[in-house]
Design an enzyme around this catalytic site. Sequence first.
Site, PDB file in Angstrom:
ATOM      1  N   PRO A 108      -4.999 -12.569 -12.823  1.00 51.51           N
ATOM      2  CA  PRO A 108      -5.540 -11.955 -11.605  1.00 51.51           C
ATOM      3  C   PRO A 108      -4.445 -11.525 -10.632  1.00 51.51           C
ATOM      4  O   PRO A 108      -4.716 -10.777  -9.689  1.00 51.51           O
ATOM      5  CB  PRO A 108      -6.394 -13.066 -10.976  1.00 51.51           C
ATOM      6  CG  PRO A 108      -6.541 -14.121 -12.016  1.00 51.51           C
ATOM      7  CD  PRO A 108      -5.393 -13.976 -12.956  1.00 51.51           C
ATOM      8  N   GLU A 135      -4.940 -24.597 -16.394  1.00 52.19           N
ATOM      9  CA  GLU A 135      -4.798 -24.191 -14.992  1.00 52.19           C
ATOM     10  C   GLU A 135      -3.782 -23.079 -14.805  1.00 52.19           C
ATOM     11  O   GLU A 135      -3.751 -22.421 -13.774  1.00 52.19           O
ATOM     12  CB  GLU A 135      -4.405 -25.385 -14.121  1.00 52.19           C
ATOM     13  CG  GLU A 135      -5.512 -26.395 -13.922  1.00 52.19           C
ATOM     14  CD  GLU A 135      -6.758 -25.786 -13.286  1.00 52.19           C
ATOM     15  OE1 GLU A 135      -7.831 -25.879 -13.926  1.00 52.19           O
ATOM     16  OE2 GLU A 135      -6.661 -25.233 -12.185  1.00 52.19           O
ATOM     17  N   ARG A 173     -10.226   2.976 -27.978  1.00 53.90           N
ATOM     18  CA  ARG A 173     -11.219   4.056 -28.047  1.00 53.90           C
ATOM     19  C   ARG A 173     -10.654   5.402 -27.630  1.00 53.90           C
ATOM     20  O   ARG A 173     -11.286   6.435 -27.866  1.00 53.90           O
ATOM     21  CB  ARG A 173     -12.461   3.687 -27.234  1.00 53.90           C
ATOM     22  CG  ARG A 173     -12.195   3.510 -25.765  1.00 53.90           C
ATOM     23  CD  ARG A 173     -13.353   2.820 -25.103  1.00 53.90           C
ATOM     24  NE  ARG A 173     -14.606   3.559 -25.290  1.00 53.90           N
ATOM     25  CZ  ARG A 173     -14.892   4.705 -24.690  1.00 53.90           C
ATOM     26  NH1 ARG A 173     -14.024   5.248 -23.852  1.00 53.90           N
ATOM     27  NH2 ARG A 173     -16.014   5.308 -24.911  1.00 53.90           N
ATOM     28  N   ASP A 188     -18.062  10.733 -21.400  1.00 50.56           N
ATOM     29  CA  ASP A 188     -17.947   9.414 -20.762  1.00 50.56           C
ATOM     30  C   ASP A 188     -17.671   9.472 -19.268  1.00 50.56           C
ATOM     31  O   ASP A 188     -17.056  10.406 -18.791  1.00 50.56           O
ATOM     32  CB  ASP A 188     -16.748   8.654 -21.342  1.00 50.56           C
ATOM     33  CG  ASP A 188     -17.142   7.836 -22.537  1.00 50.56           C
ATOM     34  OD1 ASP A 188     -18.304   7.906 -22.921  1.00 50.56           O
ATOM     35  OD2 ASP A 188     -16.266   7.145 -23.057  1.00 50.56           O
TER      36      ASP A 188
HETATM   37  C1  9WO Z   1      -4.552 -17.428 -12.689  1.00 53.16           C
HETATM   38  C2  9WO Z   1      -4.372 -17.059 -11.377  1.00 53.16           C
HETATM   39  C3  9WO Z   1      -5.163 -17.214 -10.233  1.00 53.16           C
HETATM   40  C4  9WO Z   1      -4.697 -16.699  -9.014  1.00 53.16           C
HETATM   41  C5  9WO Z   1      -3.481 -16.034  -8.968  1.00 53.16           C
HETATM   42  C6  9WO Z   1      -2.713 -15.885 -10.137  1.00 53.16           C
HETATM   43  C7  9WO Z   1      -3.166 -16.405 -11.306  1.00 53.16           C
HETATM   44  N1  9WO Z   1      -2.608 -16.386 -12.540  1.00 53.16           N
HETATM   45  C8  9WO Z   1      -3.439 -16.984 -13.363  1.00 53.16           C
HETATM   46  C9  9WO Z   1      -3.165 -17.129 -14.756  1.00 53.16           C
HETATM   47  O1  9WO Z   1      -2.264 -16.524 -15.305  1.00 53.16           O
HETATM   48  N2  9WO Z   1      -4.001 -17.931 -15.423  1.00 53.16           N
HETATM   49  C10 9WO Z   1      -3.927 -18.158 -16.847  1.00 53.16           C
HETATM   50  C11 9WO Z   1      -4.832 -17.169 -17.553  1.00 53.16           C
HETATM   51  C12 9WO Z   1      -4.417 -19.538 -17.156  1.00 53.16           C
HETATM   52  C13 9WO Z   1      -5.833 -19.756 -16.655  1.00 53.16           C
HETATM   53  C14 9WO Z   1      -6.742 -18.692 -17.224  1.00 53.16           C
HETATM   54  N3  9WO Z   1      -6.200 -17.388 -17.086  1.00 53.16           N
HETATM   55  C15 9WO Z   1      -6.869 -16.367 -16.525  1.00 53.16           C
HETATM   56  C16 9WO Z   1      -6.624 -15.027 -16.625  1.00 53.16           C
HETATM   57  N4  9WO Z   1      -7.935 -16.524 -15.768  1.00 53.16           N
HETATM   58  N5  9WO Z   1      -8.369 -15.333 -15.355  1.00 53.16           N
HETATM   59  C17 9WO Z   1      -7.597 -14.402 -15.859  1.00 53.16           C
HETATM   60  C18 9WO Z   1      -7.785 -13.008 -15.628  1.00 53.16           C
HETATM   61  C19 9WO Z   1      -7.080 -12.075 -16.350  1.00 53.16           C
HETATM   62  C20 9WO Z   1      -7.274 -10.730 -16.084  1.00 53.16           C
HETATM   63  N6  9WO Z   1      -8.154 -10.321 -15.144  1.00 53.16           N
HETATM   64  C21 9WO Z   1      -8.857 -11.211 -14.449  1.00 53.16           C
HETATM   65  C22 9WO Z   1      -8.695 -12.575 -14.671  1.00 53.16           C
END
Ligand code: 9WO
Length: 276
Positions: A108, A135, A173, A188
């Site tokens: 994120p 985490e 795609r 699309d």
């Molecule tokens: C989580 C996170 C939260 C706030 C700011 C930075 C951050 N980095 C991560 C991160 O790299 N987390 C890892 C991948 C481990 C936990 C689960 N992960 C993850 C990736 N959760 N959500 C995403 C994600 C990826 C792409 N778009 C939205 C959410």
Amino acid sequence: MPFVPVLSARAMRFDLITLFPEMFAAVRDQGVSGRAHARGIWSLVTWNPRDFTTDVHRTVDDRPYGGGPGMVMLAEPLSQAVEAARAARLQAGADTPEAPAPVVLLSPAGRTHDQAGARRWADGTGAILICGRYEGIDQRFIDRCVDEEVSLGDFVLSGGELGAMVLMDSVVRLLPGVLHDAESAVQDSFNPALDGLLDSPHYTRPEVWRGDPVPEPLLSGHHARIAAWRREQSLALTAARRPELIERARAAGRLDGSDERVLEQAGRDSKPGGKG
Ligand code: 9WO
């Protein structure tokens, strides 16, 4: 005369660093992306950090320094998996030492993925995609090994895998030969032909469903009328839901006088006292 390729066509390849390789059957085996994979247009290889551990428990995570909830992914198994993926890509000719594929973390904190990004990815040779779990990931691995972070939007997942699949689907795609004419990207949302507007609504049989008819222009058989109706619908829907896309299209010179008149009328219709 020596043969000098301008841009050699390399098959796209994605290498996934993941503790859950089985998840990728979804994008590898199903639907449009699955068919393209079966035809060799792209390939997907998984690397499990657990296979790069050396302890009996095959440990891939540990407790966070400084305390706090959850576990953090260890840098070393991730790093070894990335090195193995990089070597295998070179071995397979997927990319060259001069232009190695980027190492990308789904997070994120990354730059938000969009259709323009998908088009740029479609011009490349793929990537090594890091899928985090728990985490988070030891920051030293990110600092040393990750070239860029990509986000799918402002939400948190349980792991990066679903994000990686969304990214790959959006790219695959767009590869030449993936879509037939019938399902072609020509119609699309976000296709250049739509000038960055949202797509118009779709209807199929029956002509009346539970009392609701198909809009009359679509039944007229009059191609110009159908095209005009669809354009109006696109403009009105985009103005109502995503006004910033109207601004962007206007700034790019993609709206003509007829479009502007439709928007003016749609604006009046949506105001209190207006029609509808
Ligand atoms: C989580 C996170 C939260 C706030 C700011 C930075 C951050 N980095 C991560 C991160 O790299 N987390 C890892 C991948 C481990 C936990 C689960 N992960 C993850 C990736 N959760 N959500 C995403 C994600 C990826 C792409 N778009 C939205 C959410």
